[in-house]
Each structure stands twice: as structure tokens, then as C-alpha cells.
Design an enzyme around this catalytic site. Sequence first.
Site: not given
Length: 415
Positions: A26, A120-121
Site C-alpha cells: 500500500d 495505490d495498492e
Amino acid sequence: MPTLLVNIIYVYVYNVGMSKVIVHIDLNAFFARCEEIKDPSLENKPVAIGHDGRGGIVSTCSYAARKYGVSSAMPMFKARQLCPNLIVIPGDYHYYSSMSKKFFNFVRRYTKLVEPASVDECFADFTDAVKGQKDVVSFFRKLQEDLFKETGLKCSIGVSTTRFLAKMASDYQKPMGLTIIHKRDIKNILFPLKVESMFGVGKRTAPRLKSVGIKTIGDLYNKLESDDEDVKNITGKFFYTLKEWLEGKGSDEIEIEKWDPKSIGNSTTLPYDTDNEVEIKKYFLELAKEVSDRAVKEDKLGHTVQIVVKDQTFKSFNKSLTFDNPTNKWQTIYDVACSLYDKNFSRMTLRLVGITLQNLIDYQEMAVQMSLFDYSRHEEESATKLLINDLNRSLKKPLLKRASEVKKDGNSRRR
DNA sequence: TCTGGGGTCCTAGGACCC
DNA sequence: TCTGGGGTCCTAGGACCC
């Protein structure tokens, strides 16, 4: 006693042998961090990314801003109240997207089994990547440092044997966290956490669980194990998933296939609340064009057009219409949206309007499904004309002016 | 100046077919 | 005239996540 020892070793080896190494990575305060990379003078300053106008909220904020109590999803004016020297930056999503790609490609150097979960992960299967590694902690610390050196991005890493546990692990320590959860550590690490920090338990379910005495994830686990009726009523089918997750039996499959959208939508908060039909339809037109453009880009056609509106009290309403001939033409999407609006919301004062194209199929798929005859006919006839047909059948009475030109036929349904 | 916008999945009721 | 049950599809609403 030796038998017991052998059993323990057997169980241990068996489990280790069967278990995958599933990782969730993350990126920390991703958008804010991207801005810091672009402009290092922002570092250690309170930064928030988001729209500053009516209805603007904080999309992401830096850790310096969080110290003031600013958090994501918070109205921007409130964030400014909490932190008067807050630096507000409108999002540069093309730039973030390019940084996101760098991140995924970095992870792919370790394993091809990478599944982006959002911008974003990602989840990734590191089973082979860590084989033969004596010190797994150092291995992932190095990964973290290398990502930082190469891109400037900071990340938290969760390592475990299932997706759920890896996700909970990456959430456990931020920023630049590294948490490994073995199955045997679930009790120590997860059980003391508040029940609302459990993935899948949101702001609606958490209070209901608390009302039956569940404060922590451990409390929840006990109720799941005892087949508690209250919890069953609150969680529905999700009950069994929650149970599996906390028993360490959740999914460990990583899907690398390209993301295939199931719906394409666009919505917007109006500059001011209004019941003016002409203005509202101008927004529907813009939204229809946007949705159409994206559907064309994705090579998708939709069988269903849904509109969503939000009134002054933030209550939202959906109306949708499904038709036989899938479309991605903006004219058709706009026509259906207006029909649904006229029929249901024309007098209502609205805050937000949106259009979503659903029931998507690939353009290729449609061509295969239709006979050559139907296909050419489809191409010849305007989508709007076909739509009127569909509308009449669905609504059982003429809706549009040109409806009288269209022969009525029974109540045939899609498929 | 109260509260975005992109999605996914689930549920429950009704229509309809066999 | 009165009746069932299984299955699919459509619709509307809701919960959740980032």
C-alpha cells in the site's frame, strides 16, 4: 511424546509447504507523496489533495496534515479550519497514474503475479520470490528502500498467507510499515483491534455489531465461531466469509488478468442545487458524452442505463432501464437518461446527477452473439429507434413522441 | 461552504416462464 | 376457477472500499 513431536513437525511442514506467501503493498499518502516528489519543498508541510470548491473534500493528505486532525473524505473547509496553513492542491491524476504504473512495474520485477487493487495498492504472490531467503524481514525492508530510492514512493507492506491477512497486515503499521502475520499470530495481532478496523466492516455494520457487545475483532471471532444469530442477521451471507478470513482460510489467489469493467459511470455535484430541467439536462448531456467516450475506449456496450440523483438532503435515488440492443452511443444514453429523469425526478431539486452504463459486453461479443442479419440491421437502424422499441416494451406504453411510429409488440424480455 | 466520485457486490421483491 | 414451485431477469436500494 515423540509421536506428538513428529505430529507437530508434520503439521508445521505441511502448512508451510502448502501456504503461499501473499503480500499486500500500500503506497502511503500516495497523491500527497507524489506532490512532494514533484516539489520537495512541500515535504513535512501539511498538504491536502482535493477540490476546494462547493462540496470539495480531502482526497488524500500528507502525514504532516494528519497531525492536525485532517483526514481523507473530510470536507475541505473543515480541513482548513483544523489546519489554517493547509496547502491545498487540485489532483493531477495523469501524473499520479504514471507514478502508479512505475510502482506496479517495480513489484513485477520480483513476481509476475501482481494484482493491482487500486491506483495505490496491489496484491502479489511472493511464494517463489522469497524461496531460499534466510531473512524475509530484510528482504522486504530492502524492497521498501529500493522502491523509495528509485521512485521516491513510500509503502507499507503486509505479508501473510491469504489476501485478507496480507491486507490487514499492510494496514497495521503506516507509514513504511512491514508486518508479517503468521496464521498463529492472528490472535495476538488482529484480535485486540477495534472491530471497525476489520476490512469489510464499515461505518454501518460496526455500530450494529457494537450494539450486540462486539468491540474488537476478537469479540467478533468468538461470535462467528459460536454461530451467533445476531451476527448472522447483521452480516447476512458475509458471515461465512468473515469467519473464513479470521480462521486464515481466505482466498490466496492472485488475479493478473486485465481489469474488466462491469459498469462505466460519471456523476457530478451541481454548482448549486436546482430543479431547472434545462440546466439539469445539460449536465446529463455532458455525462452521457463522457460515459459514451469511455465505453467506446474500453470497447464496451451496455444493456442498461442507470441514472442517479441526489436531493438536498443527500438522499440518493436510482432509476434504470434495460434494453435488448446494447449501446455506447451518447445520443441513446442521453435519451434514456432524460426519459428516466422526466418520468421520476422532473420536479425535484437536485444536488447531484449521474449516469452509469451497466450490463456491459464487449463489442466483439455482441458481434458474435447476433446473427449476421441482426448485426447488419443493428448497424443500419439508429440506436435511438431501437431504443424506443425497447422502451415501449419495458414501459408497456408509448413514452416518446415517435413511439406511435413503432409497432407495439407484447412484453418480450431480454434474452 | 457540510458531506466527491469512481467502482463492486449483495439483497429483496416482482414479473414472467415452464 | 384456483392453485405450486423453481428459476431467471430486472429494478431499487444499500454497504463497502479507495
